[in-house]
Design an enzyme around this catalytic site. Sequence first.
Site, mmCIF file in Angstrom:
data_model
loop_
_atom_site.group_PDB
_atom_site.id
_atom_site.type_symbol
_atom_site.label_atom_id
_atom_site.label_comp_id
_atom_site.label_asym_id
_atom_site.label_seq_id
_atom_site.Cartn_x
_atom_site.Cartn_y
_atom_site.Cartn_z
ATOM 1 C CB SER A 38 -0.872 0.089 1.343
ATOM 2 O OG SER A 38 -0.060 -0.257 2.498
ATOM 3 C CG ASP A 318 -3.860 5.172 7.110
ATOM 4 O OD1 ASP A 318 -2.465 4.887 7.327
ATOM 5 O OD2 ASP A 318 -4.251 4.891 5.884
ATOM 6 C CG HIS A 321 -0.809 3.799 4.741
ATOM 7 N ND1 HIS A 321 -1.840 3.030 5.192
ATOM 8 C CD2 HIS A 321 -0.130 2.655 3.977
ATOM 9 C CE1 HIS A 321 -1.881 2.031 4.719
ATOM 10 N NE2 HIS A 321 -0.893 1.693 4.124
#
Length: 362
Positions: A38, A318, A321
Amino acid sequence: MATTGNLLSVLGVILSLSLAGDVAGVRQKSALFPFGDSYYDVGNKKYVSTQFVPSTTWPYGKSTDRPNGRYSDGHIVPDFLATFLNHPIPIPPALQPDADVSSGAGFAVGDATVLGTPPETLTLSQQVELFEKQRSKWTKDFIEEAIFFFQIGTNDYMNFSKNNPNPNASAQQGFVTLVANTIKTQLIRLYTLGARKFAYQTLGPLGCFPIVKQERQLQGDDCYEPLNEIAKQHNEKIRPMLKALALNYTGFQYTVFDFYGAISRRLVHGPTQMFNSYRFSNTIRSCCGIGSNNAFGCGYINVHSNLCGYPREYLFFDGQHNTQKANEEIAHLFNSGNKDIVGPMTVRELSVYPKGMNMLEF
């Protein structure tokens, strides 16, 4: 390897090419192929998931007013590197139907791992397989000039930690070795498919991520050190592995970015400082989410997440990240940082390093 007698001439070529680009005000175009999870996903997750993908909706993309599948409030590291290298942006997801991939494509997918067969994502080997299927879209020379970026392993080790809360040293070392060897196998596979330039971002201090701190109910600056230690063990294998590949495979070129060190330095606050020296006022809580560290729920339907007013003051957007501001700083370091953070050369130097030439030992 090139001989010592070639050192000054090769460095001179690199310097002259780099300076020429700067004088002209235009950087050489370099195609980018991001692989991993991600951190480097430019929007592939939604094409493999049957579930709601939070990164495709607000407040992801908050700082750019355009949620686009990236796990941040805005741009991620590959986006900034693309800009620095005069690459057309945004980088298209490789899984996007009818995407214009004439300048490269992103193969990273959210939740990706090195090992196993996790659902609704692609492992590193599956990403390489996808590249192989799409390779005919690019010429041999194009692939050899392109830079292949990597950031992967976070999910492997976080899952390992959850499933093995008290692993013995042998089990932990064996798992790290298996992950590293699998990565090596896939890098060699990409080399056989034409890749020559490799840029690798190591793992961050996993035990300091807000999601881990919240799950472990850690307070303040405390981190879950077992996860940090396994990340360090993994990172220690990366540069020697890449150096060995450069020694054994003609024209294999690489650089390694110390993501662990970059994030660790940004976690530190002085005893009387509201901000750390990098101007992040909050490195413990996420900008977006719920819970003690705002680590869960950002972007999920029917979850009333907290959202900070100014993401630039936060290191994390978040639970794990980074914010756009942090990503920009990281990309700058990767592209042109000092040798203590990126080496044996920077991405900028790698982009102009003569194709087909063996690495020098700097």
